[in-house]
Motif scaffolding. Structure first.
Motif, PDB file in Angstrom:
ATOM      1  N   GLU A 190      13.469 -13.984  34.277  1.00 59.58           N
ATOM      2  CA  GLU A 190      14.028 -14.482  33.018  1.00 59.58           C
ATOM      3  C   GLU A 190      12.971 -14.465  31.917  1.00 59.58           C
ATOM      4  O   GLU A 190      13.287 -14.202  30.755  1.00 59.58           O
ATOM      5  CB  GLU A 190      14.573 -15.900  33.218  1.00 59.58           C
ATOM      6  N   TYR A 191      11.738 -14.755  32.281  1.00 63.91           N
ATOM      7  CA  TYR A 191      10.646 -14.692  31.310  1.00 63.91           C
ATOM      8  C   TYR A 191      10.465 -13.263  30.805  1.00 63.91           C
ATOM      9  O   TYR A 191      10.315 -13.031  29.599  1.00 63.91           O
ATOM     10  CB  TYR A 191       9.350 -15.196  31.945  1.00 63.91           C
ATOM     11  N   THR A 220       5.008  -8.901  28.629  1.00 61.79           N
ATOM     12  CA  THR A 220       4.568 -10.094  29.365  1.00 61.79           C
ATOM     13  C   THR A 220       3.156 -10.538  28.996  1.00 61.79           C
ATOM     14  O   THR A 220       2.711 -11.595  29.452  1.00 61.79           O
ATOM     15  CB  THR A 220       4.632  -9.838  30.878  1.00 61.79           C
ATOM     16  N   TRP A 239       3.006 -16.918  36.697  1.00 58.47           N
ATOM     17  CA  TRP A 239       4.144 -17.671  36.175  1.00 58.47           C
ATOM     18  C   TRP A 239       4.491 -18.822  37.127  1.00 58.47           C
ATOM     19  O   TRP A 239       4.745 -19.956  36.690  1.00 58.47           O
ATOM     20  CB  TRP A 239       5.357 -16.762  35.979  1.00 58.47           C
ATOM     21  N   THR A 270      11.033 -11.983  26.881  1.00 59.68           N
ATOM     22  CA  THR A 270       9.935 -11.380  26.106  1.00 59.68           C
ATOM     23  C   THR A 270      10.130  -9.875  25.936  1.00 59.68           C
ATOM     24  O   THR A 270       9.217  -9.195  25.470  1.00 59.68           O
ATOM     25  CB  THR A 270       8.586 -11.651  26.788  1.00 59.68           C
ATOM     26  N   PHE A 319      10.555 -15.820  36.780  1.00 58.79           N
ATOM     27  CA  PHE A 319       9.700 -14.843  36.107  1.00 58.79           C
ATOM     28  C   PHE A 319      10.546 -13.722  35.514  1.00 58.79           C
ATOM     29  O   PHE A 319      10.252 -13.211  34.429  1.00 58.79           O
ATOM     30  CB  PHE A 319       8.672 -14.270  37.090  1.00 58.79           C
ATOM     31  N   THR A 372       9.179 -20.322  23.000  1.00 62.20           N
ATOM     32  CA  THR A 372      10.121 -19.701  23.935  1.00 62.20           C
ATOM     33  C   THR A 372       9.663 -19.929  25.371  1.00 62.20           C
ATOM     34  O   THR A 372      10.464 -20.283  26.249  1.00 62.20           O
ATOM     35  CB  THR A 372      10.244 -18.192  23.658  1.00 62.20           C
ATOM     36  N   THR A 373       8.382 -19.740  25.599  1.00 64.12           N
ATOM     37  CA  THR A 373       7.826 -19.941  26.939  1.00 64.12           C
ATOM     38  C   THR A 373       8.012 -21.383  27.389  1.00 64.12           C
ATOM     39  O   THR A 373       8.393 -21.655  28.536  1.00 64.12           O
ATOM     40  CB  THR A 373       6.338 -19.574  26.962  1.00 64.12           C
ATOM     41  N   LEU A 418      11.555 -22.024  28.458  1.00 60.59           N
ATOM     42  CA  LEU A 418      11.810 -21.418  29.768  1.00 60.59           C
ATOM     43  C   LEU A 418      11.231 -22.277  30.884  1.00 60.59           C
ATOM     44  O   LEU A 418      11.864 -22.471  31.928  1.00 60.59           O
ATOM     45  CB  LEU A 418      11.203 -20.012  29.817  1.00 60.59           C
ATOM     46  N   LEU A 419      10.044 -22.800  30.675  1.00 61.42           N
ATOM     47  CA  LEU A 419       9.425 -23.664  31.683  1.00 61.42           C
ATOM     48  C   LEU A 419      10.220 -24.947  31.866  1.00 61.42           C
ATOM     49  O   LEU A 419      10.404 -25.428  32.999  1.00 61.42           O
ATOM     50  CB  LEU A 419       7.985 -23.993  31.276  1.00 61.42           C
TER      51      LEU A 419
END
Length: 330
Positions: free
Chosen positions: A201-202, A210, A218, A206, A199, A188-189, A192-193
């Motif tokens: 959205e991260y 975090t 981030w 999650t 951040f 997932t991370t 996103l990257l």
């Protein structure tokens, strides 16, 4: 007894070199550095420039570098290191840096050193650990260097992260369910990257868990997660390179690192690879690092003994064999 113990600690932390604080101008800021020089009576010395790994590292790595610097001095080399931006009162923020920013910073420090009458500009090389593996070849593409000592460097940021995740899960004896969940979170991370998520959205993805990630961290990862040293390593061809790898490294896939270094640098014959089977990522003895109490006591009473057998001497001997770079460089 107390006086004797204090004396032993002071003696063990007395290193055969002189140290001075220095200031280096770069990009409108000042780098706060330390220059350590041998006590051998010579007016000029070669220089080892230190490039830190990840994290908020000061110039001496909380004195952890001192045994290494002493080994450099015994080989006739001075050492230059500086506080990362934002560390120990230095201006800036290291989390705002890219690997290219770090290379530019080091190139400026080398230019400063070359202008000094006590430094032999034809014998300036690099020492870098872990994350520095992405920085060292970039520096060599900007300014001539005579040698490189690469300690536990990774090749590809994302591959390194996945290797580290799985190695830590194995070390913890994680269940299959926990492993699947950790991999899913990691995937997932990565997604996103890839789409340059913020951040916020991260945090949303999650569900607020975090796991210690901050907005600044981030941003640092987002800026650097595509790092891959494979192409950049060509800048080190023909330069003596000492690659040091630990047998108990759970941070870096040392087999992957060695394979790429040999493929890119091996044909030139200037690559030396040293293995330390019982060492950890930091090249400390695993038997010491796995015990916090033993680490503290060894650091107090015998700091040179923290490192894997042969590690300090191998670097000392490598430096003694180093010769001035004959090609003009970039």
């Amino acid at each position: 007894m107390a006086a004797g113990l204090a004396g032993a600690v002071l003696w063990q932390h007395s290193y055969d070199m002189d140290q001075q604080r220095v200031s280096i101008r770069h990009g409108g800021h000042t780098l706060h550095g330390v220059l350590a020089t041998p006590r051998d009576g010579r007016k000029r010395h070669g220089l080892v420039v230190y490039i830190h790994g990840d994290g908020p590292v000061d110039a001496t790595h909380e004195d952890g570098y001192q045994p290494l610097w002493e080994a450099n001095a015994q080989a006739g080399y001075a050492t230059l290191s500086w506080d990362k931006p934002g560390v120990a009162g230095a201006p800036g923020d290291w989390l705002d840096q890219s690997m290219d920013d770090r290379a530019d910073e080091a190139a400026a420090a080398i230019a400063w050193a070359r202008a000094r009458p006590d430094i032999d500009g034809d014998r300036i090389g690099l020492w870098g650990a872990s994350q520095a593996g992405w920085v060292l070849p970039k520096i060599a593409s900007r300014t001539p260097v005579s040698f490189v000592i690469a300690v536990s460097p990774a090749i590809n940021w994302l591959r390194q992260g996945r290797y580290n995740l799985l190695a830590e899960l194995r070390a913890d004896g994680a269940s299959a369910a926990r492993t699947r969940a950790a991999i899913a979170r990691s995937d997932t991370t990565r997604r996103l990257l890839e789409r340059r998520a913020t951040f916020e959205e991260y945090v949303k993805a999650t569900h607020g868990d975090t796991d210690g990630m901050t907005a600044d961290r981030w941003g640092f990862i987002a800026r650097n997660h595509t790092a891959d040293a494979t192409h950049d390593l060509s800048a080190l061809r023909g330069i003596p390179v000492l690659l040091t790898l630990a047998g108990q490294d759970i941070n870096v896939d040392t087999a992957d690192t060695e394979r790429v270094y040999r493929e890119v640098l091996g044909p030139g014959g200037a690559l030396t690879v040293e293995h330390y089977p019982q060492a950890t990522h930091s090249l400390l003895k695993q038997s010491i690092e796995q015990s916090e109490a033993r680490t503290v006591l060894t650091a107090l009473f015998s700091p040179r003994s923290l490192f894997a057998d042969g590690f300090l001497d191998d670097q000392r001997q490598f430096l003694k064999r180093a010769r001035p770079r004959s090609n003009p460089g970039p």
